[in-house]
Design a protein around this motif. Structure first.
Motif, PDB file in Angstrom:
ATOM      1  N   PHE A 209       0.827  -1.206   0.000  1.00 16.49           N
ATOM      2  CA  PHE A 209       0.000   0.000   0.000  1.00 16.49           C
ATOM      3  C   PHE A 209       0.860   1.255   0.000  1.00 16.49           C
ATOM      4  CE2 PHE A 209      -2.970  -3.189   1.536  1.00 16.49           C
ATOM      5  CZ  PHE A 209      -4.001  -2.970   0.645  1.00 16.49           C
ATOM      6  N   LEU A 210       2.142   1.134   0.292  1.00 18.80           N
ATOM      7  CA  LEU A 210       3.064   2.258   0.190  1.00 18.80           C
ATOM      8  C   LEU A 210       4.089   1.943  -0.883  1.00 18.80           C
ATOM      9  CD1 LEU A 210       3.554   3.079   3.964  1.00 18.80           C
ATOM     10  CD2 LEU A 210       2.153   4.301   2.296  1.00 18.80           C
ATOM     11  N   TYR A 211       5.170   1.285  -0.513  1.00 16.54           N
ATOM     12  CA  TYR A 211       6.197   0.855  -1.464  1.00 16.54           C
ATOM     13  C   TYR A 211       6.882  -0.351  -0.851  1.00 16.54           C
ATOM     14  CZ  TYR A 211      10.486   0.607  -4.089  1.00 16.54           C
ATOM     15  OH  TYR A 211      11.523   0.149  -4.837  1.00 16.54           O
ATOM     16  N   PRO A 212       7.000  -1.454  -1.568  1.00 13.02           N
ATOM     17  CA  PRO A 212       7.530  -2.696  -0.980  1.00 13.02           C
ATOM     18  C   PRO A 212       9.059  -2.721  -0.884  1.00 13.02           C
ATOM     19  CG  PRO A 212       6.930  -3.066  -3.257  1.00 13.02           C
ATOM     20  CD  PRO A 212       6.529  -1.652  -2.929  1.00 13.02           C
ATOM     21  N   SER A 213       9.626  -1.724  -0.246  1.00 10.34           N
ATOM     22  CA  SER A 213      11.082  -1.561  -0.181  1.00 10.34           C
ATOM     23  C   SER A 213      11.794  -2.792   0.368  1.00 10.34           C
ATOM     24  CB  SER A 213      11.427  -0.341   0.676  1.00 10.34           C
ATOM     25  OG  SER A 213      12.811  -0.147   0.708  1.00 10.34           O
ATOM     26  N   GLU A 214      11.345  -3.298   1.493  1.00 11.02           N
ATOM     27  CA  GLU A 214      12.001  -4.453   2.114  1.00 11.02           C
ATOM     28  C   GLU A 214      11.966  -5.670   1.184  1.00 11.02           C
ATOM     29  OE1 GLU A 214      11.304  -7.375   5.920  1.00 11.02           O
ATOM     30  OE2 GLU A 214      10.877  -5.238   6.186  1.00 11.02           O
TER      31      GLU A 214
ATOM     32  N   LEU B  76      13.135   5.069  -7.487  1.00 10.20           N
ATOM     33  CA  LEU B  76      13.042   6.422  -6.955  1.00 10.20           C
ATOM     34  C   LEU B  76      11.575   6.790  -6.840  1.00 10.20           C
ATOM     35  CD1 LEU B  76      14.649   9.035  -6.227  1.00 10.20           C
ATOM     36  CD2 LEU B  76      14.339   9.698  -8.627  1.00 10.20           C
ATOM     37  N   ARG B  77      11.173   7.271  -5.682  1.00 12.58           N
ATOM     38  CA  ARG B  77       9.802   7.744  -5.474  1.00 12.58           C
ATOM     39  C   ARG B  77       9.856   9.251  -5.280  1.00 12.58           C
ATOM     40  NH1 ARG B  77       8.109   5.079  -0.316  1.00 12.58           N
ATOM     41  NH2 ARG B  77      10.317   5.281   0.075  1.00 12.58           N
TER      42      ARG B  77
ATOM     43  N   CYS C  95       6.047   4.658 -13.533  1.00  9.14           N
ATOM     44  CA  CYS C  95       4.612   4.521 -13.259  1.00  9.14           C
ATOM     45  C   CYS C  95       4.175   5.652 -12.361  1.00  9.14           C
ATOM     46  CB  CYS C  95       4.270   3.149 -12.680  1.00  9.14           C
ATOM     47  SG  CYS C  95       4.802   2.901 -10.993  1.00  9.14           S
ATOM     48  N   TYR C  96       2.887   5.886 -12.344  1.00  8.58           N
ATOM     49  CA  TYR C  96       2.309   6.987 -11.598  1.00  8.58           C
ATOM     50  C   TYR C  96       1.251   6.444 -10.647  1.00  8.58           C
ATOM     51  CZ  TYR C  96      -0.524  11.114 -10.667  1.00  8.58           C
ATOM     52  OH  TYR C  96      -1.220  12.106 -10.051  1.00  8.58           O
ATOM     53  N   GLY C  97       1.306   6.906  -9.406  1.00 10.99           N
ATOM     54  CA  GLY C  97       0.315   6.494  -8.419  1.00 10.99           C
ATOM     55  C   GLY C  97       0.212   7.557  -7.344  1.00 10.99           C
ATOM     56  N   ARG C  98      -0.329   7.193  -6.241  1.00 11.27           N
ATOM     57  CA  ARG C  98      -0.524   8.127  -5.134  1.00 11.27           C
ATOM     58  C   ARG C  98       0.815   8.614  -4.598  1.00 11.27           C
ATOM     59  NH1 ARG C  98      -2.557   6.023   0.613  1.00 11.27           N
ATOM     60  NH2 ARG C  98      -0.969   4.552   0.032  1.00 11.27           N
ATOM     61  N   THR C  99       0.894   9.861  -4.239  1.00 10.53           N
ATOM     62  CA  THR C  99       2.069  10.424  -3.594  1.00 10.53           C
ATOM     63  C   THR C  99       1.896  10.310  -2.099  1.00 10.53           C
ATOM     64  OG1 THR C  99       2.405  11.967  -5.394  1.00 10.53           O
ATOM     65  CG2 THR C  99       3.491  12.495  -3.323  1.00 10.53           C
TER      66      THR C  99
END
Length: 87
Positions: free
Chosen positions: A11-16, A57-58, A81-85
């Protein structure tokens, strides 16, 4: 062609998850986002690529200057890609 493939969804960014997959030889091969989720497809190529450099990069605006700096180092965009900030 690929020998393994996974989806990292968050729901945010799957960094891990992305970093864990990178350490296991996976590379990002596709990205997508909606207003509430980010999805990354990571794959293990059948043949090891000669250059494995990848970066994510976000940002809240398109990073024109960052992209130009990477071009000067022979690094190029593979996907956007484009999504929620998220603040």
């Amino acid at each position: 062609a690929f020998i393994f493939q996974v989806v990292e969804l968050d729901f945010l960014y799957p960094s891990e998850g992305v970093h864990k997959r990178w350490d296991s030889g996976y590379r990002i091969t596709a990205v997508a986002a909606t207003w509430d989720q980010t999805a990354l497809i990571l794959s293990v190529p059948r043949r090891k690529p000669t250059d494995e450099t990848q970066e994510t990069l976000r940002t809240s605006a398109f990073p024109s200057q960052h992209v130009k700096e990477k071009w000067s180092k022979n690094l190029y965009l593979a996907s956007v890609c484009y999504g929620r900030t998220v603040s």
